[in-house]
Design a protein around this motif. Sequence first.
Motif, PDB file in Angstrom:
ATOM      1  N   GLN A 297      67.660  76.937  58.857  1.00  0.00           N
ATOM      2  CA  GLN A 297      67.635  77.725  57.635  1.00  0.00           C
ATOM      3  C   GLN A 297      66.202  77.988  57.200  1.00  0.00           C
ATOM      4  OE1 GLN A 297      70.034  75.644  54.703  1.00  0.00           O
ATOM      5  NE2 GLN A 297      71.839  76.803  55.319  1.00  0.00           N
ATOM      6  N   ARG A 298      66.044  79.097  56.471  1.00  0.00           N
ATOM      7  CA  ARG A 298      64.724  79.398  55.906  1.00  0.00           C
ATOM      8  C   ARG A 298      64.384  78.339  54.875  1.00  0.00           C
ATOM      9  NH1 ARG A 298      63.468  85.628  54.597  1.00  0.00           N
ATOM     10  NH2 ARG A 298      64.308  85.676  56.720  1.00  0.00           N
ATOM     11  N   GLU A 299      63.152  77.831  54.915  1.00  0.00           N
ATOM     12  CA  GLU A 299      62.754  76.793  53.977  1.00  0.00           C
ATOM     13  C   GLU A 299      61.494  77.203  53.213  1.00  0.00           C
ATOM     14  OE1 GLU A 299      61.228  73.065  55.391  1.00  0.00           O
ATOM     15  OE2 GLU A 299      60.389  73.941  57.222  1.00  0.00           O
ATOM     16  N   LEU A 300      61.448  76.758  51.962  1.00  0.00           N
ATOM     17  CA  LEU A 300      60.294  77.027  51.118  1.00  0.00           C
ATOM     18  C   LEU A 300      59.136  76.127  51.534  1.00  0.00           C
ATOM     19  CD1 LEU A 300      58.985  78.359  48.638  1.00  0.00           C
ATOM     20  CD2 LEU A 300      60.082  76.593  47.225  1.00  0.00           C
ATOM     21  N   VAL A 301      57.980  76.717  51.747  1.00  0.00           N
ATOM     22  CA  VAL A 301      56.806  75.970  52.210  1.00  0.00           C
ATOM     23  C   VAL A 301      55.824  75.734  51.065  1.00  0.00           C
ATOM     24  CG1 VAL A 301      54.803  76.059  53.734  1.00  0.00           C
ATOM     25  CG2 VAL A 301      57.032  76.850  54.554  1.00  0.00           C
ATOM     26  N   ALA A 302      55.507  76.805  50.319  1.00  0.00           N
ATOM     27  CA  ALA A 302      54.486  76.677  49.279  1.00  0.00           C
ATOM     28  C   ALA A 302      54.711  77.732  48.204  1.00  0.00           C
ATOM     29  CB  ALA A 302      53.093  76.831  49.873  1.00  0.00           C
ATOM     30  N   THR A 303      54.321  77.369  46.969  1.00  0.00           N
ATOM     31  CA  THR A 303      54.462  78.253  45.821  1.00  0.00           C
ATOM     32  C   THR A 303      53.146  78.335  45.075  1.00  0.00           C
ATOM     33  OG1 THR A 303      56.793  77.663  45.563  1.00  0.00           O
ATOM     34  CG2 THR A 303      55.715  78.657  43.661  1.00  0.00           C
TER      35      THR A 303
ATOM     36  N   GLY B  89      49.187  68.309  52.001  1.00  0.00           N
ATOM     37  CA  GLY B  89      47.960  67.747  52.544  1.00  0.00           C
ATOM     38  C   GLY B  89      47.435  68.492  53.759  1.00  0.00           C
ATOM     39  N   ARG B  90      48.253  69.397  54.318  1.00  0.00           N
ATOM     40  CA  ARG B  90      47.831  70.159  55.490  1.00  0.00           C
ATOM     41  C   ARG B  90      47.733  71.652  55.199  1.00  0.00           C
ATOM     42  NH1 ARG B  90      51.041  70.468  59.815  1.00  0.00           N
ATOM     43  NH2 ARG B  90      52.990  70.182  58.649  1.00  0.00           N
TER      44      ARG B  90
ATOM     45  N   TYR C  83      47.319  83.901  50.429  1.00  0.00           N
ATOM     46  CA  TYR C  83      46.982  83.284  51.706  1.00  0.00           C
ATOM     47  C   TYR C  83      47.725  81.965  51.882  1.00  0.00           C
ATOM     48  CZ  TYR C  83      43.043  86.493  51.241  1.00  0.00           C
ATOM     49  OH  TYR C  83      42.264  87.620  51.067  1.00  0.00           O
ATOM     50  N   LEU C  84      47.891  81.571  53.132  1.00  0.00           N
ATOM     51  CA  LEU C  84      48.374  80.238  53.462  1.00  0.00           C
ATOM     52  C   LEU C  84      47.460  79.684  54.547  1.00  0.00           C
ATOM     53  CD1 LEU C  84      50.603  78.143  52.843  1.00  0.00           C
ATOM     54  CD2 LEU C  84      51.790  78.994  54.873  1.00  0.00           C
ATOM     55  N   GLN C  85      46.603  78.763  54.144  1.00  0.00           N
ATOM     56  CA  GLN C  85      45.725  78.082  55.102  1.00  0.00           C
ATOM     57  C   GLN C  85      46.489  76.907  55.694  1.00  0.00           C
ATOM     58  OE1 GLN C  85      42.481  78.809  56.152  1.00  0.00           O
ATOM     59  NE2 GLN C  85      42.864  77.156  57.629  1.00  0.00           N
ATOM     60  N   MET C  86      46.620  76.878  56.997  1.00  0.00           N
ATOM     61  CA  MET C  86      47.395  75.847  57.681  1.00  0.00           C
ATOM     62  C   MET C  86      46.480  75.070  58.611  1.00  0.00           C
ATOM     63  SD  MET C  86      50.862  78.024  58.514  1.00  0.00           S
ATOM     64  CE  MET C  86      50.076  78.995  59.766  1.00  0.00           C
ATOM     65  N   ASN C  87      46.324  73.791  58.328  1.00  0.00           N
ATOM     66  CA  ASN C  87      45.487  72.914  59.135  1.00  0.00           C
ATOM     67  C   ASN C  87      46.325  71.835  59.787  1.00  0.00           C
ATOM     68  OD1 ASN C  87      43.189  74.361  58.201  1.00  0.00           O
ATOM     69  ND2 ASN C  87      42.984  72.989  56.440  1.00  0.00           N
TER      70      ASN C  87
END
Length: 114
Positions: free
Chosen positions: A44-50, A65-66, A79-83
């Motif tokens: 399922q589609r999931e919420l990552v960030a708001t 934290g990432r 933007y979504l910075q993904m580390n």
Amino acid sequence: QVQLVESGGGLVQPGGSLRLSCEASGSSISAYTMRWYRQAPGKQRELVATSAPNGNTNYADSVKGRFTISRDNAKNTVYLQMNSLKPEDTAVYYCHKPYPSSVWGQGTQVTVSS
């Protein structure tokens, strides 16, 4: 009517980084909540960030934290910075403006693999 276009996805090795962009056109997003979702194959589609217009942010526990969500209102872009990316981050990532009417982007594929 706002239109959202995501970019920045691609193939990256575990431990690597990517920055996704969501450019809005049609009207300003500065006064609105913006979200990033993801959907992995068979899930399922999931919420990552708001990102709230007052500057507040929230994250799913799996990315806390990432990942960092941010916005540039002058560029009408989120933007979504993904580390520290992991194979389980592999998914199609979608930008979403929930209010006052729901608007989704077309998605951008992120693949984390060696």
